[in-house]
Design a protein around this motif. Sequence first.
Motif, short mmCIF file in Angstrom:
data_model
loop_
_atom_site.label_atom_id
_atom_site.label_comp_id
_atom_site.label_asym_id
_atom_site.label_seq_id
_atom_site.Cartn_x
_atom_site.Cartn_y
_atom_site.Cartn_z
N ALA A 1 -0.66 -3.47 9.00
CA ALA A 1 0.13 -2.22 8.92
C ALA A 1 0.76 -1.90 10.26
O ALA A 1 0.14 -2.02 11.32
CB ALA A 1 -0.77 -1.08 8.46
N ARG B 1 0.86 -1.18 0.00
CA ARG B 1 0.00 0.00 0.00
C ARG B 1 0.89 1.22 0.00
O ARG B 1 1.65 1.45 0.94
CB ARG B 1 -0.90 0.00 1.24
CG ARG B 1 -1.92 1.14 1.24
CD ARG B 1 -2.89 1.00 2.40
NE ARG B 1 -2.22 1.21 3.68
CZ ARG B 1 -2.76 0.86 4.85
NH1 ARG B 1 -3.93 0.26 4.89
NH2 ARG B 1 -2.10 1.11 5.98
N LEU C 1 -3.61 -5.61 4.45
CA LEU C 1 -2.75 -4.47 4.72
C LEU C 1 -3.26 -3.65 5.90
O LEU C 1 -2.49 -3.17 6.73
CB LEU C 1 -2.64 -3.59 3.47
CG LEU C 1 -1.83 -4.20 2.33
CD1 LEU C 1 -2.11 -3.49 1.01
CD2 LEU C 1 -0.34 -4.17 2.64
N GLU C 2 -4.56 -3.52 5.99
CA GLU C 2 -5.14 -2.79 7.11
C GLU C 2 -4.85 -3.51 8.43
O GLU C 2 -4.55 -2.89 9.44
CB GLU C 2 -6.66 -2.66 6.91
CG GLU C 2 -7.37 -1.86 7.99
CD GLU C 2 -6.97 -0.39 7.97
OE1 GLU C 2 -7.05 0.25 9.05
OE2 GLU C 2 -6.58 0.11 6.90
N ARG C 3 -4.89 -4.82 8.38
CA ARG C 3 -4.69 -5.62 9.58
C ARG C 3 -3.24 -5.66 10.04
O ARG C 3 -2.96 -5.69 11.24
CB ARG C 3 -5.17 -7.05 9.30
CG ARG C 3 -5.19 -7.98 10.51
CD ARG C 3 -5.98 -9.22 10.14
NE ARG C 3 -6.20 -10.05 11.31
CZ ARG C 3 -5.45 -11.11 11.63
NH1 ARG C 3 -4.44 -11.43 10.87
NH2 ARG C 3 -5.70 -11.83 12.70
N GLU D 1 -9.55 -6.44 -2.78
CA GLU D 1 -10.27 -6.34 -1.51
C GLU D 1 -9.54 -7.12 -0.42
O GLU D 1 -9.39 -6.65 0.72
CB GLU D 1 -11.70 -6.85 -1.67
CG GLU D 1 -12.55 -6.68 -0.42
CD GLU D 1 -13.99 -7.08 -0.65
OE1 GLU D 1 -14.70 -7.32 0.35
OE2 GLU D 1 -14.42 -7.16 -1.83
N HIS E 1 -6.30 -5.23 0.52
CA HIS E 1 -6.54 -4.06 1.37
C HIS E 1 -6.85 -4.49 2.80
O HIS E 1 -6.39 -3.85 3.76
CB HIS E 1 -7.69 -3.23 0.80
CG HIS E 1 -7.28 -2.30 -0.32
ND1 HIS E 1 -6.35 -1.30 -0.15
CD2 HIS E 1 -7.67 -2.23 -1.62
CE1 HIS E 1 -6.19 -0.64 -1.28
NE2 HIS E 1 -6.97 -1.19 -2.19
N ALA E 2 -7.65 -5.56 2.96
CA ALA E 2 -7.98 -6.03 4.31
C ALA E 2 -6.73 -6.51 5.04
O ALA E 2 -6.54 -6.22 6.23
CB ALA E 2 -9.02 -7.15 4.23
#
Length: 264
Positions: free
Chosen positions: A128, A19, A124-126, A118, A121-122
């Motif tokens: 990061a 990301r 990477l959010e988790r 999708e 992104h999930a």
Amino acid sequence: MTEHIPSPADAVYVYAVCRAEEPPVLAGPSGVTDESPLRALTLGPALTAVVQSVRAADFTDEAWQARLADEPELERYARAHHEVVCAVAARCPTVPLPLSTLYHDEERARASLSRESERFHAALERTAHHSEWGVKVYVTDAPARQVAEAAPQGPAPGAGAGRAYLDRKRSLRDRRERHRTDGVRIAEVVDAGVSGLATASRRLPPHGARVPEERRTQVLNATYLVAEDRAAELARLAQSLRERTGAQVELSGPWAPYSFVGEV
């Protein structure tokens, strides 16, 4: 290095998806080949794959099976892959992809990876601002002298000494069971302590002895997702657990979160 122009004989090797508002700077590791540079492949808003053109002939099923049988060569590829992943992860949140993730061409790579946006992104959010840490716990086996003293010697004796023989056999069994129970208890104590600090955890099957004469047993083999700003706290906890349990608690990392990007 002269820019490498992909040809029909090339395939696209994908190391990771990251990301980043801007494509990451890829100077440093050369990847699995020095014939082409690493480059960024834009997948969509703030989502970029790190890729490299490789010779398709080097990654056929036959070529890969030969590489799997050649331990030094396989280690070289794995190390090169890992170095790229680490370099990218040091710059931005990153989802590492498995060794030898390939596509026939750039268009297929972009289309296939974009369909997974999708999920990326999930993940990477988790993950990061987190790193993966390994924790292995060993307990020392009973000294060989104690085992020898407790073990029955020779064939079962006659009736007059039968009770002593059975007592020694029972004592050896009880010692082994206590050792196993203590190991399980220590593993649970360490896992509970580190899990309380971590964002996520995964327990793996313990490894057997690496060499026949090794006098210790692995009772915990686990990996943990830990926030980057808690690394020092983790190191202190590991030392505290060594002192509390008397076990060998081995801490390794930090790594890119290989074990946790699939849990989304």
